[in-house]
Enzyme design. Sequence first.
Site, PDB file in Angstrom:
ATOM      1  N   ASN A   1       0.066   5.685   0.445  1.00  0.00           N
ATOM      2  CA  ASN A   1      -0.645   6.960   0.470  1.00  0.00           C
ATOM      3  C   ASN A   1       0.470   8.080   0.104  1.00  0.00           C
ATOM      4  O   ASN A   1       1.387   7.952  -0.522  1.00  0.00           O
ATOM      5  CB  ASN A   1      -1.711   6.961   1.409  1.00  0.00           C
ATOM      6  N   ASP A   2       0.245   8.994   0.774  1.00  0.00           N
ATOM      7  CA  ASP A   2       0.875  10.407   0.605  1.00  0.00           C
ATOM      8  C   ASP A   2       2.348  10.429   0.284  1.00  0.00           C
ATOM      9  O   ASP A   2       3.101   9.469   0.931  1.00  0.00           O
ATOM     10  CB  ASP A   2       0.989  11.409   2.027  1.00  0.00           C
TER      11      ASP A   2
ATOM     12  N   PHE B   1       3.704   8.617  10.421  1.00  0.00           N
ATOM     13  CA  PHE B   1       2.834   9.261   9.403  1.00  0.00           C
ATOM     14  C   PHE B   1       3.694  10.295   8.776  1.00  0.00           C
ATOM     15  O   PHE B   1       4.844  10.505   8.652  1.00  0.00           O
ATOM     16  CB  PHE B   1       1.773  10.018  10.302  1.00  0.00           C
ATOM     17  N   SER B   2       3.135  11.079   7.828  1.00  0.00           N
ATOM     18  CA  SER B   2       3.501  12.067   6.876  1.00  0.00           C
ATOM     19  C   SER B   2       4.455  13.027   7.392  1.00  0.00           C
ATOM     20  O   SER B   2       4.313  13.372   8.388  1.00  0.00           O
ATOM     21  CB  SER B   2       2.552  12.640   6.027  1.00  0.00           C
TER      22      SER B   2
ATOM     23  N   GLN C   1       3.890   7.092   2.090  1.00  0.00           N
ATOM     24  CA  GLN C   1       3.263   6.501   3.412  1.00  0.00           C
ATOM     25  C   GLN C   1       3.252   4.972   2.753  1.00  0.00           C
ATOM     26  O   GLN C   1       2.484   4.838   1.867  1.00  0.00           O
ATOM     27  CB  GLN C   1       1.965   7.121   3.530  1.00  0.00           C
TER      28      GLN C   1
ATOM     29  N   ASP D   1       1.960  15.861   9.799  1.00  0.00           N
ATOM     30  CA  ASP D   1       2.346  16.133   8.486  1.00  0.00           C
ATOM     31  C   ASP D   1       3.176  17.500   8.358  1.00  0.00           C
ATOM     32  O   ASP D   1       2.966  18.450   7.717  1.00  0.00           O
ATOM     33  CB  ASP D   1       1.203  16.506   7.715  1.00  0.00           C
TER      34      ASP D   1
ATOM     35  N   TRP E   1      -9.284   9.008  -0.446  1.00  0.00           N
ATOM     36  CA  TRP E   1      -9.867   8.190   0.768  1.00  0.00           C
ATOM     37  C   TRP E   1     -11.212   7.827   0.831  1.00  0.00           C
ATOM     38  O   TRP E   1     -11.545   6.762   1.234  1.00  0.00           O
ATOM     39  CB  TRP E   1      -9.319   9.144   2.095  1.00  0.00           C
TER      40      TRP E   1
ATOM     41  N   GLU F   1      -5.056  18.427   6.445  1.00  0.00           N
ATOM     42  CA  GLU F   1      -3.907  17.612   6.728  1.00  0.00           C
ATOM     43  C   GLU F   1      -3.007  17.971   5.550  1.00  0.00           C
ATOM     44  O   GLU F   1      -3.234  19.080   4.413  1.00  0.00           O
ATOM     45  CB  GLU F   1      -4.359  16.154   6.173  1.00  0.00           C
TER      46      GLU F   1
ATOM     47  N   TRP G   1       1.073  -1.270   0.062  1.00  0.00           N
ATOM     48  CA  TRP G   1       0.116  -0.133  -0.060  1.00  0.00           C
ATOM     49  C   TRP G   1       0.821   1.238   0.054  1.00  0.00           C
ATOM     50  O   TRP G   1       1.880   1.291   0.603  1.00  0.00           O
ATOM     51  CB  TRP G   1      -0.859   0.087   1.223  1.00  0.00           C
TER      52      TRP G   1
HETATM   53  C1  FRU Z   1      -3.147  12.102   4.666  1.00  0.00           C
HETATM   54  C2  FRU Z   1      -2.857  11.496   5.885  1.00  0.00           C
HETATM   55  C3  FRU Z   1      -2.050  12.134   6.651  1.00  0.00           C
HETATM   56  C4  FRU Z   1      -1.433  11.196   7.543  1.00  0.00           C
HETATM   57  C5  FRU Z   1      -1.244  10.071   6.669  1.00  0.00           C
HETATM   58  C6  FRU Z   1      -1.406   8.902   7.283  1.00  0.00           C
HETATM   59  O1  FRU Z   1      -3.511  11.357   3.707  1.00  0.00           O
HETATM   60  O2  FRU Z   1      -4.110  11.087   6.540  1.00  0.00           O
HETATM   61  O3  FRU Z   1      -2.694  13.303   7.531  1.00  0.00           O
HETATM   62  O4  FRU Z   1       0.110  11.658   8.146  1.00  0.00           O
HETATM   63  O5  FRU Z   1      -2.166  10.092   5.532  1.00  0.00           O
HETATM   64  O6  FRU Z   1      -1.025   7.854   6.367  1.00  0.00           O
END
Ligand code: FRU
Length: 496
Positions: free
Chosen positions: A38-39, A98-99, A55, A168, A306, A223, A36
């Site tokens: 994400n950011d 996290f980010s 992420q 973040d 999301w 975020e 997976w």
């Molecule tokens: C944004 C977020 C951030 C967080 C991260 C967690 O997509 O929710 O705020 O740091 O993803 O994976």
Amino acid sequence: MISQTLREARKYEEVSEKLIEPEMRPEFHLSPRVGWMNDPNGFSFYNGEYHLFYQYHPYDCHWGSMHWGHAVSKDLLHWTYLPAALAPDAPCDRGGCFSGSALTLPDGRQLLMYTGVIRKPQQNGELCELQTQCLAVGDGVDYEKYEGNPVLDERDLPEGASRFDFRDPKLWQAKDGTYRCVAGNCRTDGSGQILLFESEDAFHWRFKKVLLANDGRFGRMWECPDCFPLDGKQVILTSPKDMLAQGFEYPNGDGTLCLIGSYDEETDSFTEESNQSVDYGIDFYAPQTFLTPDGRRVMIGWMQNWSTCGQHRPTEEQRWFGQMSIPRELSIRNGRLYQKPIRELERMRRNEVRYDNVIVEGTVQLDGITGRKVDLEVEAEPEDAQRVYRKFAVRFARNERYQTSVSFRPYECVLKLDRKFSGSRKAILHQRRSKVPAPDGRIKLRLILDRFSVEIFVNDVEQVMSATIYTEQCADGIAFFADGRVRMNVVKYDLV
Ligand code: FRU
């Protein structure tokens, strides 16, 4: 010292990535090494290469215990995976890394600042996520977490700021050599805000001020904030959660927000002049920018959203989920944010096919205009300026069963992206509309396709619409459609 958790993640990704055929991934959009994504995190230039962290949950295709994946590139398009950079292995981040962001220290080491999450039982027995800001220092491959972590925690927060939604951090070095960072936060009343912190040495931080408060205007929690000067203005980007829709500008749910204004360096005050969405498509979130050595402000975003990503159950064999957008060069023109695909993309163009002054009425297909990894430029106008057409569409990723389309209706000035027939089996968001003020029917579109996505740059990059698509790769047809008569110029390149 590399922890057991990180060592395991590194071993796992090295073995499992071999099970993913390169043709089953995007070609030049970064996807996770396995599992997976994400950011985007820590987007930077370090030791002669571009670095992009992300992420990352290597162990399956769903969000989970957050690591930082890592890749490097010479051109922001061809990426080489490096071993995972961070794992949730320290007392301050056992609930996830996290980010965050990156910068180069004066001694040549690379500094990462990220959000450390820990889960703490509350009085009522519920587990709550506490979020603090942490540091790791490294050489571009291996990173050591700072012994003074966390460097920002609840004691650094102003009154009314939630310690559960505090994340973040985006770092930069100010003109005087000291450091700043912004972080996303929620007030205990649920409204988003951006906090500004400062430091002399990038290790010892203190709260400066609330840089910007949402006051209920744009969603709730904000975020992934970013804050930078651009073309004589100051830009603030953030990704608000739980938005209420506003016209065609902002969608429901998770959005992206760009505020353009001015900045007073003396008082660190931002004055807003205008606001807009960053992307008008379906899949774009949590963008991050950095300044390239040649002075370009480049942005990259997570090309997902999301609200819908949980619906797509990647098959067992796919083994990856999530991808980044194409990196985009930013500028400001007429008070608006312009985003141009990174210029290095032009070096990947091959096999030009060009048609000028094609008249489109009904459906038209053109020899040589097909493909799923293409750069396609289309200019359309009414054949007779006195008789504006009703609708013009480009339909792609197409065969008898599937198609994705972008269509323009000049009478309504509405551009619509539609991926209903793009291989999705879920009743999720498949369309987005955007206002494009061109009642005369003159419109320019540039489409970048890369197997599982489309990014549409409108009118010399004034607006962008991004979306992932799941259509099988053999659906590679492209067709043009007009209700009325359209004169069109088109040029297509394969991206190789
Ligand atoms: C944004 C977020 C951030 C967080 C991260 C967690 O997509 O929710 O705020 O740091 O993803 O994976």
